[in-house]
Scaffold this motif. Structure first.
Motif, short mmCIF file in Angstrom:
data_model
loop_
_atom_site.label_atom_id
_atom_site.label_comp_id
_atom_site.label_asym_id
_atom_site.label_seq_id
_atom_site.Cartn_x
_atom_site.Cartn_y
_atom_site.Cartn_z
N VAL A 259 -30.78 93.60 88.74
CA VAL A 259 -31.42 94.73 88.06
C VAL A 259 -30.71 95.02 86.73
CG1 VAL A 259 -31.88 97.22 88.23
CG2 VAL A 259 -32.31 95.74 90.19
N ALA A 260 -29.41 94.73 86.71
CA ALA A 260 -28.63 95.01 85.49
C ALA A 260 -29.02 94.09 84.34
CB ALA A 260 -27.14 94.87 85.80
N GLY A 261 -29.75 93.04 84.62
CA GLY A 261 -30.28 92.20 83.54
C GLY A 261 -29.51 90.91 83.32
N VAL A 262 -29.90 90.21 82.25
CA VAL A 262 -29.29 88.92 81.93
C VAL A 262 -27.91 89.16 81.31
CG1 VAL A 262 -29.59 86.79 80.57
CG2 VAL A 262 -31.60 87.99 81.47
N LYS A 263 -26.94 88.41 81.79
CA LYS A 263 -25.57 88.59 81.28
C LYS A 263 -25.34 87.70 80.06
CE LYS A 263 -24.12 90.93 85.03
NZ LYS A 263 -25.45 91.49 85.33
N TRP A 264 -24.54 88.19 79.11
CA TRP A 264 -24.18 87.36 77.96
C TRP A 264 -23.13 86.35 78.39
CZ3 TRP A 264 -25.45 92.51 77.33
CH2 TRP A 264 -26.45 92.78 76.40
N SER A 265 -23.24 85.14 77.88
CA SER A 265 -22.18 84.20 78.24
C SER A 265 -21.06 84.22 77.20
CB SER A 265 -22.75 82.80 78.40
OG SER A 265 -23.19 82.32 77.16
N ARG A 266 -21.36 84.67 75.97
CA ARG A 266 -20.33 84.70 74.94
C ARG A 266 -19.66 86.07 74.79
NH1 ARG A 266 -22.41 81.11 69.77
NH2 ARG A 266 -23.12 79.28 70.93
N PHE A 267 -20.23 87.10 75.40
CA PHE A 267 -19.72 88.46 75.19
C PHE A 267 -19.46 89.18 76.53
CE2 PHE A 267 -22.29 87.32 71.51
CZ PHE A 267 -21.37 87.50 70.49
N PRO A 268 -18.39 88.78 77.22
CA PRO A 268 -18.10 89.41 78.51
C PRO A 268 -17.89 90.92 78.39
CG PRO A 268 -16.32 87.93 77.83
CD PRO A 268 -17.45 87.70 76.90
N GLU A 269 -17.38 91.36 77.24
CA GLU A 269 -17.13 92.79 77.08
C GLU A 269 -18.44 93.59 77.04
OE1 GLU A 269 -14.03 94.66 76.66
OE2 GLU A 269 -13.59 92.88 77.84
N LEU A 270 -19.46 92.98 76.47
CA LEU A 270 -20.78 93.64 76.46
C LEU A 270 -21.29 93.77 77.89
CD1 LEU A 270 -23.19 92.44 73.62
CD2 LEU A 270 -22.47 94.75 74.17
N ASN A 271 -21.07 92.73 78.69
CA ASN A 271 -21.47 92.80 80.10
C ASN A 271 -20.74 93.93 80.81
OD1 ASN A 271 -23.06 90.53 79.79
ND2 ASN A 271 -21.42 89.13 80.39
N ARG A 272 -19.45 94.06 80.47
CA ARG A 272 -18.64 95.08 81.15
C ARG A 272 -19.22 96.48 80.86
NH1 ARG A 272 -14.58 98.23 79.70
NH2 ARG A 272 -14.33 97.32 77.63
N ILE A 273 -19.62 96.72 79.61
CA ILE A 273 -20.09 98.06 79.26
C ILE A 273 -21.58 98.24 79.54
CG2 ILE A 273 -20.24 99.80 77.42
CD1 ILE A 273 -17.92 98.33 76.02
N LEU A 274 -22.39 97.31 79.01
CA LEU A 274 -23.85 97.50 79.15
C LEU A 274 -24.41 96.92 80.45
CD1 LEU A 274 -25.25 96.67 75.58
CD2 LEU A 274 -25.24 98.88 76.73
N LYS A 275 -23.65 96.07 81.10
CA LYS A 275 -24.00 95.40 82.37
C LYS A 275 -24.98 94.24 82.18
CE LYS A 275 -21.48 98.52 84.26
NZ LYS A 275 -21.16 99.27 83.05
N GLY A 276 -25.77 94.26 81.15
CA GLY A 276 -26.69 93.15 80.94
C GLY A 276 -27.80 93.54 79.98
N HIS A 277 -28.70 92.59 79.77
CA HIS A 277 -29.82 92.81 78.85
C HIS A 277 -31.08 92.97 79.70
CE1 HIS A 277 -32.28 91.96 75.25
NE2 HIS A 277 -33.05 91.30 76.09
N ARG A 278 -31.71 94.14 79.61
CA ARG A 278 -32.84 94.43 80.48
C ARG A 278 -34.15 94.51 79.72
NH1 ARG A 278 -28.25 96.90 81.92
NH2 ARG A 278 -28.50 98.35 80.19
N LYS A 279 -35.22 94.16 80.45
CA LYS A 279 -36.55 94.24 79.84
C LYS A 279 -36.94 95.70 79.59
CE LYS A 279 -38.58 90.04 81.52
NZ LYS A 279 -38.80 89.38 82.76
N GLY A 280 -37.81 95.90 78.62
CA GLY A 280 -38.41 97.22 78.41
C GLY A 280 -37.49 98.26 77.78
#
Ligand SMILES: Nc1ncnc2c1ncn2[C@@H]1O[C@H](COP(=O)(O)OP(=O)(O)OP(=O)(O)O)[C@@H](O)[C@H]1O
Length: 712
Positions: A414-435
């Motif tokens: 549900v948290a969305g697609v994770k960045w492979s180059r930006f682990p810190e973005l994953n840590r804060i935003l959790k992922g890239h979500r639709k909508g």
């Protein structure tokens, strides 16, 4: 098509205006050509694929791929326009689910087998004749009808629209692809002819032990021994000839999972197979749509129901396939067992017509079809328990409870697609979500475009279908930046590697709007809407908002205009389940102060409407002049905000978290002039690591869905 000719520098007006008519004998009346000239010259295409840039970054020949260069008309056609036009020409039609069905104008009426074999897409006006495979745009069919009327004919030769000559290179490429298809197909063996022991081994490897030989035979599945791949044929066209093959290989991992990898010939962007379609009867009114060939085998064997598999899994449903699904009154979408499949099934059912679609909701008792077969579940029951896609305006919690459970039990997805180059973005935003709507800002010239380009590229490399609207820098420059980031190196110094990287880059699901400079928001939104329908775009990047302000009524308050535009993007993101990233300039701040949410140009609307607010902070440090920080000041998903540093690697135009201890390294340097060298060494090392990673990704056989699929 006209664009290609224009870009080739063709000077002949006739060729520019109506290339296909050049091959028509006799020529169409001149008045008709003039009409076409006017229409075509006033119809600029607004969406391009990467082929354009790759072809025009030098004097290289254009690589033809008619399928991926569909043009978007300036004024989108509506279903009312189409119907009105057909009525005015006295063309009879049936109103289907996604298409209008009309008699084919490319077949002599006395030879028509099926009286209504020409399908016109209700959303785009694109058409295809199933009997002759002639296809084209809404403008093309209008042109054809005009010609027919002028020449008082009751049908046209199918070659009218196929007359565009292929270049030698294109012809060779097509022929070599066909040879390759034939070579793979003829050197592979029906699985039923493989010695029993070997066949068992193959079935175990692919985890398809429960699939019977009869099913494999029925669907014509073969084994290509050199790569130990299963071969799924694509038979198509009126003569059901072999058009392509999909090769599937399986690899076991240590934790007893199987990783499937797919490869297709022709390449995935022109592989339009609906596996299983030749087995569907003309009178069948029900079908189960799956996300993989193996799932279709499972559904067919276990239920006896007609089933077809989408060529690129859950990543897209190309509208060109819709006519082949028109005969079904009921379509059950059973695309997989994860949230991504569930989201895709909801989006695809809109294209198919909500009323006839029902969806299998992934869950513990409803894995993907092949898994269900392996677990001995009753697939018929699962299909029967599918839920209608058309949802009511008012619902109770009872109807929502399964959705809520799905979200709670799949938090990672549900948290969305994770960045492979930006682990810190994953840590804060959790992922890239639709909508969602992301607003991104940063000081002028701080590297906003460069950074957001890498962020989007990272997602695109993982199968997120991406559309760029770059109004400030032209598409060739943008594509060059992205290609550098993709290859992790400056290709100007390694031109011999250009084709390798360009070929890989071309496979990404990446599209560009051809707008440049000030634009009208409506035209931009129309293009976005169209691209979502055509290419199942999941992420649109608009760089930047200021380029939509100039066209709006200047007598109106500037902030009100901006608020209106932001509102429109917000609505688009929600309604189209598509993520929109909007770059907005900050208002003028004092140089030494960090930007804040309130620094975003305009009223507070941008930050209120946004789900995420990202700020590229530029603190000019003598020690690390290129260092920036990325600050997340709003995150509607779970509220986490934060900041992390980013180093800029000039040689690859990419960003990376600073290597710890870099300063120590610097201090060790004995002479101050070595400082730069040391910095360079660190950068060279970082780039090398990233380059290796990029090469690994590029060399790995690409899966058709853009992702490897894992089966437990
Ligand atoms: N961290 C950085 N350090 C030094 N140069 C950078 C950095 N990031 C990007 N650049 C370079 O700065 C130039 C401008 O970058 P870019 O166009 O991405 O900035 P921008 O913020 O989008 O600009 P604008 O405000 O005009 O839209 C490019 O040549 C880019 O390679």
């Amino acid at each position: 098509m006209w664009r290609k000719l224009l870009l080739r520098g063709t000077t002949c007006l006739l060729q520019v205006a109506a290339p296909r008519f050049l091959h028509q004998r006799p020529f169409p009346p001149f008045s008709c050509v003039r009409l076409l000239t006017q229409r075509l010259l006033h119809r600029p295409p607004q969406l391009l694929d990467k082929g354009y840039f790759l072809a025009h970054s030098g004097t290289r020949a254009y690589k033809k791929d008619a399928k991926s260069t569909l043009e978007i008309p300036t004024t989108p056609v509506t279903i009312t326009d189409i119907k009105q036009y057909l009525r005015s020409k006295e063309i009879p039609f049936h109103d289907g689910y996604s298409c209008l069905h009309t008699p084919s104008i490319f077949i002599n009426p006395s030879d028509r087998k099926d009286s209504y074999s020409l399908f016109i897409d209700k959303t785009t006006g694109q058409f295809v004749c199933k009997d002759t495979l002639v296809e084209g745009s809404w403008e093309d069919i209008q042109d054809c009808l005009e010609v027919m009327q002028k020449q008082e004919q009751d049908f046209l030769s199918p070659h009218v629209l196929l007359g565009y000559p292929e270049s030698m290179e294109e012809q060779e490429e097509r022929e070599s692809e066909l040879r390759e298809v034939q070579r793979i197909w003829s050197s592979s063996v029906p699985l039923t002819d493989v010695p029993e022991e070997e066949a068992l081994l193959v079935k175990t490897m692919f985890q398809i032990s429960k699939v019977s030989n009869a099913t494999l035979k029925k669907f014509g599945v073969r084994l290509f021994k050199p790569t130990k791949s299963l071969v799924f044929p694509w038979f198509g066209g009126p003569d059901s000839s072999l058009k392509g093959v999909k090769l599937l290989s399986a690899q076991s991992t240590d934790n007893n999972k199987v990783i499937y990898k797919e490869a297709t010939v022709p390449k995935c962007n022109s592989f339009y197979s609906l596996f299983g379609l030749p087995l569907v009867g003309r009178m069948d009114a029900e079908v189960v749509l799956t996300g993989s060939e193996l799932d279709t085998l499972a559904v067919s064997q276990a239920t006896g129901l007609p089933s077809v598999a989408l060529p690129r899994g859950v990543s897209c449903l190309p509208p060109i396939l819709l006519p082949y699904l028109e005969q079904f009154k009921r379509v059950t979408l059973w695309l997989g067992d994860d949230i991504r499949s569930w989201e895709a099934s909801k989006i695809f059912s809109r294209k198919l017509g909500l009323r006839r679609c029902s969806l299998v909701r992934p869950g513990e008792y409803r894995p993907c079809p092949m898994e269900a077969l392996a677990q001995g579940k009753n697939l018929g029951h699962i299909i029967k328990s599918s839920i209608p896609a058309a949802h009511k305006s008012i619902v109770s919690f009872k109807q929502l409870r399964e959705d809520v459970y799905g979200e709670l039990s799949n938090t990672e997805q549900v948290a969305g697609v994770k960045w492979s180059r930006f682990p810190e973005l994953n840590r804060i935003l959790k992922g890239h979500r639709k909508g969602e709507l992301t607003v991104f800002t940063g000081p002028t010239g701080s590297g906003k475009t460069t950074f957001i380009s890498e962020v989007a590229l990272d997602l695109c490399m993982q199968g997120v279908n991406t559309l760029w609207g770059s109004f400030e820098i032209n598409n060739v420059r943008l594509a060059k930046v992205m290609l550098t980031q993709f290859a992790m190196q400056r290709l100007e110094n390694n031109l011999e590697q250009y084709d390798f990287w360009a070929d890989k880059f071309e496979e990404l699901p990446l599209y560009f709007m051809t707008f440049h400079g000030q634009q009208n928001i409506k035209a931009v939104l129309d293009t976005m809407q169209h691209s979502v329908y055509l290419y199942d775009i999941n992420h649109v990047i608009i760089d930047n908002l200021q380029f939509m302000m100039g066209q709006e009524n200047l007598s109106v308050d500037k902030f009100a205009v901006q608020d209106h535009i932001i509102g429109a993007f917000r609505k688009f993101a929600t309604n189209s389940s598509c993520h929109v990233t909007l770059v907005i300039h900050p208002r003028k701040e004092e140089d030494d102060r960090d930007l804040q949410t309130a620094s975003i140009f305009g009223s507070a609307k941008a930050s209120q409407e946004a789900d995420n607010v990202l700020i590229l902070q530029e603190k000019k440090l003598v020690t690390c002049p290129g260092r920036r920080s990325l600050q997340v000041t709003k995150n509607r998903f779970d509220g986490d905000v934060g900041i992390f540093p980013l180093d800029f690697l000039k040689s690859s135009l990419t960003f990376e978290a600073p290597i710890q201890g870099k300063h120590k390294l610097r201090k060790v340097a004995s002479k101050p002039e070595n400082e730069g060298d040391e910095g360079n060494k660190v950068e060279v090392k970082k780039v090398e690591v990233k380059k290796e990673k990029a090469a690994k990704i590029a060399k790995a056989p690409r899966t058709v869905t853009g992702k490897e699929s894992v089966q437990q």
